[in-house]
Motif scaffolding. Structure first.
Motif, PDB file in Angstrom:
ATOM      1  N   TYR A   4      -6.928   6.171   5.894  1.00 42.78           N
ATOM      2  CA  TYR A   4      -5.897   5.417   5.183  1.00 42.78           C
ATOM      3  C   TYR A   4      -6.503   4.321   4.290  1.00 42.78           C
ATOM      4  O   TYR A   4      -6.021   4.093   3.191  1.00 42.78           O
ATOM      5  CB  TYR A   4      -4.938   4.751   6.179  1.00 42.78           C
ATOM      6  CG  TYR A   4      -4.233   5.726   7.088  1.00 42.78           C
ATOM      7  CD1 TYR A   4      -3.310   6.644   6.592  1.00 42.78           C
ATOM      8  CD2 TYR A   4      -4.484   5.737   8.462  1.00 42.78           C
ATOM      9  CE1 TYR A   4      -2.655   7.536   7.418  1.00 42.78           C
ATOM     10  CE2 TYR A   4      -3.840   6.629   9.309  1.00 42.78           C
ATOM     11  CZ  TYR A   4      -2.926   7.519   8.787  1.00 42.78           C
ATOM     12  OH  TYR A   4      -2.291   8.412   9.615  1.00 42.78           O
ATOM     13  N   GLU A  13       1.913   5.491  -2.809  1.00 40.99           N
ATOM     14  CA  GLU A  13       3.303   5.328  -3.193  1.00 40.99           C
ATOM     15  C   GLU A  13       4.118   4.794  -2.018  1.00 40.99           C
ATOM     16  O   GLU A  13       4.023   5.297  -0.897  1.00 40.99           O
ATOM     17  CB  GLU A  13       3.889   6.644  -3.684  1.00 40.99           C
ATOM     18  CG  GLU A  13       5.310   6.507  -4.199  1.00 40.99           C
ATOM     19  CD  GLU A  13       5.870   7.762  -4.825  1.00 40.99           C
ATOM     20  OE1 GLU A  13       7.111   7.840  -4.980  1.00 40.99           O
ATOM     21  OE2 GLU A  13       5.075   8.668  -5.160  1.00 40.99           O
ATOM     22  N   ALA A  14       4.932   3.769  -2.292  1.00 31.91           N
ATOM     23  CA  ALA A  14       5.728   3.130  -1.243  1.00 31.91           C
ATOM     24  C   ALA A  14       6.720   4.108  -0.638  1.00 31.91           C
ATOM     25  O   ALA A  14       7.442   4.814  -1.359  1.00 31.91           O
ATOM     26  CB  ALA A  14       6.466   1.911  -1.813  1.00 31.91           C
ATOM     27  N   ASN A  15       6.748   4.154   0.687  1.00 33.10           N
ATOM     28  CA  ASN A  15       7.642   5.023   1.478  1.00 33.10           C
ATOM     29  C   ASN A  15       7.342   6.510   1.303  1.00 33.10           C
ATOM     30  O   ASN A  15       8.122   7.350   1.745  1.00 33.10           O
ATOM     31  CB  ASN A  15       9.120   4.750   1.178  1.00 33.10           C
ATOM     32  CG  ASN A  15       9.627   3.534   1.932  1.00 33.10           C
ATOM     33  OD1 ASN A  15       8.959   3.059   2.852  1.00 33.10           O
ATOM     34  ND2 ASN A  15      10.784   3.032   1.554  1.00 33.10           N
ATOM     35  N   GLU A  16       6.197   6.796   0.671  1.00 31.73           N
ATOM     36  CA  GLU A  16       5.738   8.172   0.563  1.00 31.73           C
ATOM     37  C   GLU A  16       4.383   8.286   1.250  1.00 31.73           C
ATOM     38  O   GLU A  16       4.235   8.984   2.250  1.00 31.73           O
ATOM     39  CB  GLU A  16       5.634   8.590  -0.912  1.00 31.73           C
ATOM     40  CG  GLU A  16       5.200  10.029  -1.133  1.00 31.73           C
ATOM     41  CD  GLU A  16       6.236  11.044  -0.696  1.00 31.73           C
ATOM     42  OE1 GLU A  16       5.830  12.133  -0.238  1.00 31.73           O
ATOM     43  OE2 GLU A  16       7.449  10.740  -0.778  1.00 31.73           O
ATOM     44  N   THR A  19       4.136   3.615   4.302  1.00 32.36           N
ATOM     45  CA  THR A  19       5.505   3.421   4.781  1.00 32.36           C
ATOM     46  C   THR A  19       5.649   2.118   5.549  1.00 32.36           C
ATOM     47  O   THR A  19       4.654   1.483   5.917  1.00 32.36           O
ATOM     48  CB  THR A  19       5.926   4.576   5.699  1.00 32.36           C
ATOM     49  OG1 THR A  19       5.158   4.498   6.925  1.00 32.36           O
ATOM     50  CG2 THR A  19       5.692   5.924   5.038  1.00 32.36           C
ATOM     51  N   VAL A  20       6.906   1.748   5.823  1.00 36.62           N
ATOM     52  CA  VAL A  20       7.150   0.537   6.599  1.00 36.62           C
ATOM     53  C   VAL A  20       6.607   0.691   8.019  1.00 36.62           C
ATOM     54  O   VAL A  20       6.198  -0.284   8.644  1.00 36.62           O
ATOM     55  CB  VAL A  20       8.653   0.185   6.630  1.00 36.62           C
ATOM     56  CG1 VAL A  20       9.128  -0.255   5.275  1.00 36.62           C
ATOM     57  CG2 VAL A  20       9.492   1.359   7.132  1.00 36.62           C
ATOM     58  N   GLU A  21       6.608   1.919   8.529  1.00 34.97           N
ATOM     59  CA  GLU A  21       6.053   2.155   9.861  1.00 34.97           C
ATOM     60  C   GLU A  21       4.550   1.867   9.876  1.00 34.97           C
ATOM     61  O   GLU A  21       4.030   1.287  10.833  1.00 34.97           O
ATOM     62  CB  GLU A  21       6.312   3.601  10.308  1.00 34.97           C
ATOM     63  CG  GLU A  21       7.756   3.896  10.674  1.00 34.97           C
ATOM     64  CD  GLU A  21       8.634   4.180   9.454  1.00 34.97           C
ATOM     65  OE1 GLU A  21       8.099   4.253   8.313  1.00 34.97           O
ATOM     66  OE2 GLU A  21       9.854   4.326   9.642  1.00 34.97           O
ATOM     67  N   HIS A  22       3.865   2.280   8.818  1.00 41.20           N
ATOM     68  CA  HIS A  22       2.443   1.959   8.701  1.00 41.20           C
ATOM     69  C   HIS A  22       2.238   0.451   8.704  1.00 41.20           C
ATOM     70  O   HIS A  22       1.367  -0.074   9.417  1.00 41.20           O
ATOM     71  CB  HIS A  22       1.869   2.532   7.403  1.00 41.20           C
ATOM     72  CG  HIS A  22       1.745   4.016   7.383  1.00 41.20           C
ATOM     73  ND1 HIS A  22       2.131   4.779   6.299  1.00 41.20           N
ATOM     74  CD2 HIS A  22       1.280   4.893   8.296  1.00 41.20           C
ATOM     75  CE1 HIS A  22       1.896   6.056   6.550  1.00 41.20           C
ATOM     76  NE2 HIS A  22       1.386   6.146   7.758  1.00 41.20           N
ATOM     77  N   SER A  51       8.876  -3.306  -3.709  1.00 38.27           N
ATOM     78  CA  SER A  51       8.596  -2.912  -2.326  1.00 38.27           C
ATOM     79  C   SER A  51       7.764  -3.934  -1.559  1.00 38.27           C
ATOM     80  O   SER A  51       7.608  -3.816  -0.340  1.00 38.27           O
ATOM     81  CB  SER A  51       7.865  -1.562  -2.297  1.00 38.27           C
ATOM     82  OG  SER A  51       6.614  -1.649  -2.962  1.00 38.27           O
ATOM     83  N   PHE A  55       7.441  -4.495   2.687  1.00 29.18           N
ATOM     84  CA  PHE A  55       6.206  -4.456   3.464  1.00 29.18           C
ATOM     85  C   PHE A  55       5.890  -5.809   4.099  1.00 29.18           C
ATOM     86  O   PHE A  55       5.327  -5.873   5.192  1.00 29.18           O
ATOM     87  CB  PHE A  55       5.049  -3.974   2.594  1.00 29.18           C
ATOM     88  CG  PHE A  55       5.139  -2.521   2.240  1.00 29.18           C
ATOM     89  CD1 PHE A  55       5.197  -1.550   3.232  1.00 29.18           C
ATOM     90  CD2 PHE A  55       5.191  -2.111   0.920  1.00 29.18           C
ATOM     91  CE1 PHE A  55       5.294  -0.202   2.920  1.00 29.18           C
ATOM     92  CE2 PHE A  55       5.293  -0.762   0.592  1.00 29.18           C
ATOM     93  CZ  PHE A  55       5.340   0.195   1.599  1.00 29.18           C
ATOM     94  N   SER A  58       7.936  -5.963   7.243  1.00 24.14           N
ATOM     95  CA  SER A  58       7.412  -5.038   8.246  1.00 24.14           C
ATOM     96  C   SER A  58       6.144  -5.590   8.897  1.00 24.14           C
ATOM     97  O   SER A  58       5.970  -5.514  10.117  1.00 24.14           O
ATOM     98  CB  SER A  58       7.119  -3.678   7.616  1.00 24.14           C
ATOM     99  OG  SER A  58       8.273  -3.133   7.031  1.00 24.14           O
TER     100      SER A  58
END
Length: 448
Positions: A4, A13-16, A19-22, A51, A55, A58
């Protein structure tokens, strides 16, 4: 290079891709990692992408859930996060930015307590946690849960630090700033105004979607036209998080990172402040820079592409100045990372102290035409080490001799081989790049 985290953080790319989980898991691990012996303190900054707020929240959720206290700098530059982290006793700094990428991308840059980019082994542990290879971390309970504090004062202290570095007033100088609708819009004008410049600013109205869009250091033609139109003395363009700077001289000519290294390096050498009389460059720096350095007795090192590698070399050898053609310039006396606004101030110092225009300062450097083409291949290592390809590269190098060079390298992020040639004319660059690519294709190494 991790799964990563690349040379400049976790980006995509945001949310691709990112992600917020990341982001939540990055926060969870960082909060736990630094909080095992004391309550962790983490400072966060962000750029102007839509975005970035997502983040930020999150990361904060993950950090505070692991027991860390978080200070928010809000919209600010990457170098300001580095400065605040190392000067105000934070365990870690986080910058939310995808630098010069378009608005729909974003990234998470991790900075250690010394203000340097995070160690690769820590990033590897975060990746393992994201992928579930590390057992779930304990959640903070009761009074161990972390909290969040506004810390815009830290950004203001950074502004004060920049102002303090100027050697004299900028009064009478007309300076153009292209803020790329990014982080520098909060800082750059304040600094130049405070130093007395007549400041002209463009692309300083971010809306979350226009960062780097036809502006900033990656679209330097906009500032070139503006400097000519307004008759300015100099112009400076930044990228989205302001860790790089590309300048424009009084005639509207581009002054990239190579020329900035020459101008500032020569000045520091003349004033006895260039350690080892050497600058640190990357393999992508122009041959013209090296020839100009030779003429003034300035030495140089070459590293792999990436300001991370430039800084590692600078630390190892105690060098004062290093950077990349793209405008990441590091002045080790003042910063631990590339800083676009700081670079602007250092250029202004040379202009003022030498009583010369930027065009006059760069005049001794003859930049060679350079052409870079990317070739998508089935396997990077196989393509680069192919005997026929190597023979073609060696043949070009021999033909060019001292009047040019060829560089073939693997991309760090894509299945791509990059072929770059510098020569005395654009036509020769095109000829020799295509000559090597034709061999790569003939060997059946190209995708499609």
């Amino acid at each position: 290079m991790g799964k990563y985290f690349g040379t400049d953080g976790f980006r995509g790319e945001a949310n691709e891709v990112l992600t917020v989980e990341h982001a939540f898991k990055v926060g969870r691990y960082i909060g736990w990692y630094y909080g095992q012996e004391h309550r962790a303190r983490v400072v966060i900054g962000k750029d102007t992408r839509r975005s970035s707020y997502m983040f930020e929240y999150s990361l904060v959720a993950g950090l505070t859930a692991s027991g860390a206290d978080v200070c928010l700098l809000h919209v600010t530059t990457t170098p300001s996060v580095s400065y605040v982290t190392r000067t105000e006793d934070f365990d870690c700094g986080i910058m939310i930015s995808a630098s010069h990428n378009p608005f729909y991308d974003n990234g998470i840059k991790l900075i250690n307590h010394k203000g340097h980019k995070m160690d690769a082994d820590v990033e590897a542990k975060i990746e393992a946690y994201i992928d579930g290879e590390i057992p779930e971390l304990p959640l903070a309970k009761k009074d161990r849960i972390g909290r969040t504090t506004d810390y815009s004062a830290g950004r203001n202290r950074y502004i004060g630090y920049l102002i303090s570095l100027a050697t004299r007033s900028f009064e009478g100088k007309k300076v153009g700033l292209d803020c790329a609708n990014g982080s520098s819009f909060m800082i750059a004008k304040s600094v130049f105004d405070a130093l007395g410049a007549k400041t002209y600013v463009i692309n300083n109205e971010p809306d979350g979607l226009n960062i780097n869009t036809n502006c900033g250091s990656t679209h330097i033609n906009v500032l070139q036209e503006y400097v000519r139109e307004k008759g300015l003395d100099v112009g400076f363009a930044y990228d989205g998080d302001a860790d790089r700077c590309i300048a424009v001289d009084e005639n509207g000519n581009v002054v990239d990172g190579d020329l900035i290294l020459y101008v500032c390096g020569k000045y520091l050498k003349e004033t006895g402040r260039l350690n080892g009389d050497a600058i640190v460059t990357t393999v992508m720096s122009n041959l013209g820079l090296y020839k100009a350095c030779d003429k003034v007795g300035m030495k140089y090192e070459k590293t792999a592409v990436g300001d991370k590698y430039v800084y590692e070399n600078m630390v190892k050898n105690n060098y004062s100045l290093g950077g990349e053609q793209s405008g990441h310039i590091i002045f080790s006396k003042h910063a631990t990372t590339g800083d676009g606004i700081l670079t602007s101030l250092m250029i202004m110092e040379v202009m003022l102290e030498k009583k010369m225009t930027l065009g006059q300062l760069t005049e001794p450097v003859r930049i060679y035409p350079q052409l870079l083409k990317n070739v998508r291949v089935t396997d990077k290592k196989t393509a680069r080490e192919n005997p026929a390809v190597q023979a073609a590269v060696n043949a070009v190098a021999e033909t060019l001799g001292d009047d040019g060079r060829i560089l073939v390298r693997e991309s760090g992020t894509e299945p791509v081989i990059r072929v770059m040639v510098e020569a005395t004319t654009d036509e020769l660059c095109e000829k020799y790049v295509d000559q090597v690519i034709d061999v790569i294709r003939a060997e059946g190494l190209v995708v499609g």
